[in-house]
Motif scaffolding. Structure first.
Motif, short mmCIF file in Angstrom:
data_model
loop_
_atom_site.label_atom_id
_atom_site.label_comp_id
_atom_site.label_asym_id
_atom_site.label_seq_id
_atom_site.Cartn_x
_atom_site.Cartn_y
_atom_site.Cartn_z
N SER A 169 43.63 -7.16 -43.77
CA SER A 169 42.89 -7.03 -42.50
C SER A 169 41.57 -7.76 -42.53
O SER A 169 41.00 -8.08 -41.48
N SER A 172 41.42 -14.23 -43.09
CA SER A 172 41.61 -15.01 -41.87
C SER A 172 43.10 -14.97 -41.50
O SER A 172 43.94 -14.84 -42.39
N PRO A 173 43.42 -15.07 -40.22
CA PRO A 173 44.83 -14.99 -39.83
C PRO A 173 45.69 -16.07 -40.50
O PRO A 173 46.83 -15.80 -40.90
N GLU A 174 45.17 -17.28 -40.65
CA GLU A 174 45.93 -18.36 -41.28
C GLU A 174 46.24 -18.02 -42.75
O GLU A 174 47.34 -18.23 -43.25
N ALA A 176 46.21 -14.98 -44.19
CA ALA A 176 47.08 -13.80 -44.25
C ALA A 176 48.53 -14.21 -44.00
O ALA A 176 49.44 -13.73 -44.68
N TYR A 177 48.74 -15.12 -43.03
CA TYR A 177 50.08 -15.58 -42.74
C TYR A 177 50.66 -16.36 -43.94
O TYR A 177 51.80 -16.13 -44.36
N SER A 180 51.60 -14.05 -46.69
CA SER A 180 52.78 -13.27 -46.32
C SER A 180 54.05 -14.09 -46.50
O SER A 180 55.08 -13.58 -47.01
#
Length: 193
Positions: A169, A172-174, A176-177, A180
């Motif tokens: 959380s 950064s979204p990039e 984290a993606y 994943s």
């Protein structure tokens, strides 16, 4: 003279005669033994091969005897060579056996060191995972943003789910993606059966 007296006299004469015969035979045996012993002392010690032959062999037979003697020498030489080779082979076999034993010992030591190294490495990774789990998620996220993605995904996969979600959380979204995708694809090619 009575019959018992005659029998006693007969056995007495028989005994004396038998004793006389035994003494004469014994004396004759000693004389013959002494004569044979003196003959043996006077006999030549060695007899040459030529003296044992009743006649001289022909040239062809003499030639064959020489060839047989030469062949015997060659065979004796070969036997000696084979004996030496067998000794060399036995020495080589012993050296190989000793080398194999040393190699087996070295392999055991190497396996023990590798096991120790693997255990130490796993312990180090477990300690780092515990450290990252104990950090504030915001502070750990700064480190995971700087790490190589494969390296960071390895730590995230070992973290407790609650600690990993708190860390995700704060990424950064990039990032984290990317992490994943790496974590999901690690076992994609694993056998299912």
């Amino acid at each position: 003279m009575t019959s018992i007296g005659k029998i006693k006299t007969f056995f007495l004469r028989l005994s004396i005669t038998t004793l006389t015969i035994i003494l004469v035979v014994s004396a004759l045996t000693r004389v013959v033994s002494a004569s044979l012993a003196t003959l043996a002392d006077e006999a030549p010690m060695e007899v040459a091969a030529e003296d044992t032959l009743l006649c001289q062999p022909s040239d062809e037979v003499a030639n064959l005897l020489e060839q047989i003697a030469a062949r015997d020498r060659v065979l004796s030489d070969r036997e000696n060579e084979l004996a030496l080779r067998e000794q060399d082979i036995e020495i080589a076999r012993q050296e190989i056996t000793a080398s194999l034993a040393r190699m087996a010992e070295a392999e055991e030591r190497l396996a023990a060191r590798m096991e120790q190294s693997a255990t130490a490495s796993a312990e180090d990774v477990a300690r780092l995972v515990a450290v990252y789990e104990g950090m504030k998620p915001k502070d750990a996220a700064v480190l995971f943003e700087a790490m190589a993605p494969d390296f960071a995904a390895g730590f995230l996969a070992r973290m407790r789910p609650d600690a990993a979600s708190a860390l995700f959380s704060n990424l950064s979204p990039e990032r984290a993606y990317a992490l994943s995708v790496i974590m999901a694809g690690r076992n994609a090619n694993a056998a299912t059966e």
